[in-house]
Scaffold this motif. Structure first.
Motif: not given
Lengths: 439, 235
Positions: B48, B54-56, B149, B151, B170, B172, B180, B182-184
């Motif tokens: 993470s 913005n990583p969208v 989001y 993905e 993925l 966010g 943000w 960001v993780t999975k």
């Protein structure tokens, strides 16, 4: 008669003859009207739909005169277009369903679609001006038709019945044939014998001359009335509808519905029942703003100290706030509310404040651009200490601050909700919900 | 009252801050092992990360699979619209999906009315109401901000013939400060929030929704006074 009286009488007669008593707008076109054909064509279809207001005033808001006064094709076209537009029951579709439906009914009248069921036709009963056309244009083909015919004293009777979704008769239109079918409209009470006799006289072929004849008329109606519909309509009072707030004519739009009154245009009905939408920003196009990069969001950081009695501060970056430019000043007004709910007792305490932040415009314009520190971009921020700000939540003590509120909380776990919103642009923060321990 | 100072961007280590649930707990309980954890996370590339940009994913020209509004019903005839959730599929890569949850300025609508169906056409009023409401919601949709989001990719299971997940999920989420996470393969949780509007009595109604991924949450809420105004007839 004195000389003065004679003079007054003369003046009165003169005024009446010259039309001083008020000129009436003639709704129906004369053959000499330059738009006679166009107006007649429109009235054939929509005569009964034109409201009193449209007859008297036209469309003032669009500078369109009353129908009767229109004398040029352009204005007539605008009248008709707007007349149809405000009656469209579903503005979400490109079609005008009102017009489509009425055109089908108009074609139905022209094609005499009810002849097989009624044994008569529209043309012989006043055509588009007749009562049958009036009812048909409003409600289409009836769900049920009843007839009582070939009686010796009573004229031929015909009833058009329209049921509602629950199966109750919503309207019962009774026609009697006296040189063409006319609508029976005497639904007022029958409080006196004379009123009752008047009702019966309306549907008979010959004028009755004795009580015995009236009784015979009554018997004849009852005897020839298989379904009972005529007996109820003519002999009993107010039997036009199953519902007492539905009358044949003369509704008031509030407590009484007139079945044959010109229906209120759909757009006006809708305006009376408009949805209430609140919490939206007003038109800001004429005001000057330095907006943040979001449409609905105000990024912010809430710091909560971990002391026995927690204290709060809010960190906002300059570029994350919407600034309204007011001459040499930049202003952002934020509503901040914090609620504390005791996890055990569920008792809730609230803090609320409207916080105006004003800075010199030049300073704000500079700071929203940020700076570069050691090669890295950095933001300027405001650290708003909330503890000593006065609480304006309803029910709070005058002059009390957030710190006072926190000090008054019982020891234990509290769930804290924080809400922050820009009062003009209505953007808000992501919100905070934290559990805090008060010792 | 305010104290202005520049805030430095997070450094590389902060950038790679481990915030997955497991490591998050570790961070809280075993601070002394933080260096080890950082090293671990760097070795395997971060599970993470916190990001300021913005990583969208860019879904321009992607196909909209479905859209639903985030709506809270506060009574039989009053609702709050807080945002929308849209699922996209990649038209050029089958099985490639993105779901974006966006927020907009809350739209608080009441269609409560004393309606006599015999005096007016409810259908008509409803259609017009819907148009006004729809116009506003469409405008708000255009002016919405993504804050969450997901993905993922799918393929066909050769045995069953059904779609199956064929990649990491993925995720966010935007924190309240605008950064943000960001993780999975984390769970994205949604919890609806209630609020007491009883003015001394117990009367709880829905007022918002909390979206949570890992240790980060984002709350969508309507203004409390707007809700109260609405329940009081919009005055």
């Amino acid at each position: 008669m004195s000389r003065i009286s004679c003079l007054l009488l003369f003046v009165l007669c003169f005024l009446l003859l010259t039309g001083c008593a008020g000129q009436r707008i003639r709704f129906e076109p004369r053959p000499t009207d330059p738009l006679f054909n166009e107006k007649t064509e429109f009235l054939n279809s929509y005569r009964y739909f034109v409201t009193e207001n449209e007859r008297k005033n036209g469309y003032l808001e669009l500078d369109i005169r009353p129908f009767g006064l229109i004398d040029n094709p352009d204005e007539l076209k605008r009248f008709i277009d707007y007349f149809l537009e405000i009656r469209d029951p579903n503005p979400n579709t490109p079609e005008n369903e009102f017009k489509i439906e009425k055109e089908k009914l108009i074609a139905g009248i022209q094609n005499e679609v009810l002849f097989a069921q009624t044994g008569t036709n529209f043309e012989a009963n006043g055509d588009f001006r007749g009562d049958m056309a009036h009812v048909y244009l409003f409600y289409g083909a009836p769900h049920q038709i009843e007839k009582a015919q070939n009686m010796s004293r009573v004229a031929d009777l015909m009833a058009w019945i329209y049921f509602d979704v629950r199966g109750y008769p919503r309207f019962v239109f009774v026609f009697y044939d006296k040189f063409g079918y006319k609508l029976f409209k005497r639904y007022e009470g029958i409080n006196t014998t004379e009123m009752y006799m008047e009702r019966l006289r309306e549907v008979v072929k010959f004028y009755p001359t004795s009580i015995d004849e009236y009784l015979e008329i009554e018997r004849e109606i009852s005897f020839n009335d298989q379904s009972g519909v005529f007996r109820f309509a003519i002999i009993y009072p107010n039997q036009f509808s199953y519902y007492s707030d539905i009358v044949i004519e003369g509704g008031n739009g509030k407590t009484r519905f007139g079945a044959l009154d010109p229906p209120e245009p759909a757009a006006l009905t809708a305006a009376r029942y408009k949805p209430i939408i609140i919490g939206q920003p007003e038109d800001l196009s004429k005001r000057q703003f330095l907006y943040n990069r979001f449409h609905s969001f105000v990024p912010a950081k809430l710091n909560i100290s971990k002391d026995n009695r927690p204290s709060f501060s809010l960190i906002l970056n300059y570029e994350d706030v919407d600034w309204e430019i007011k001459d040499t000043v930049a202003e952002a007004v934020l509503d901040i509310s914090i609620s504390f709910q005791d996890k055990n007792t569920r008792a809730t305490r609230e803090f609320a404040v409207r916080l105006p932040i004003r800075r010199p415009r030049q300073e704000v314009e500079l700071k929203i651009k940020g700076v570069v520190v050691n090669g890295l971009p950095a933001s300027f921020s405001m650290n708003i200490l909330l503890d000593d700000i006065q609480n304006f939540a309803s029910g709070s003590e005058s002059g009390a601050t957030l710190k006072n509120l926190i000090d008054s909380l019982e020891s234990g776990s509290e769930v804290m909700n924080v809400y922050l919103q820009h009062i003009v642009t209505k953007k808000s923060a992501g919100g905070w919900r934290e559990e805090i321990i008060v010792k | 009252m305010t104290n202005d100072k520049p805030l430095l961007l997070r450094g590389f280590f902060n950038y790679c801050m481990v915030t997955s649930k497991f490591f998050y707990i570790m961070e809280l309980k075993m601070k002394r092992y933080m260096a080890v954890i950082f090293g671990f996370s760097l070795l395997f590339w971060s599970h993470s990360v916190m990001a300021q940009t913005n990583p969208v994913p860019d879904v321009t020209n992607w196909k909209v699979v479905n859209t639903s509004r985030i709506e809270l019903r506060i009574s039989d005839c009053a609702s709050i619209y807080l945002g929308l959730e849209t699922e996209y599929s990649n038209p050029t890569v089958p099985g490639d999906f993105v779901r974006i949850v966006s927020r907009h300025i809350p739209v608080t609508v009441s269609k409560c009315r004393d309606f006599n169906e015999r005096l007016a056409s409810e259908t008509v009023a409803e259609e017009y109401s819907r148009q006004e409401e729809q116009d506003l919601l469409n405008e708000r949709t255009k002016q919405s901000d993504p804050f969450l989001y997901l993905e993922w990719k799918t393929d066909k299971d050769p045995v069953t013939g059904h779609d199956r997940l064929s990649s990491d999920v993925l995720l966010g989420i935007m924190a309240p400060d605008g950064n943000w996470l960001v993780t999975k393969n984390e769970k994205a949780l949604v919890e609806f929030m209630t609020e007491n509007v009883g003015n001394g009595k117990t009367r709880n109604i829905f007022s918002g929704a909390e979206f949570r991924v890992g240790g980060i949450y984002h709350i969508l809420r309507a203004n409390r006074s707007d809700i109260i105004r609405l329940l009081e007839g919009g005055s």
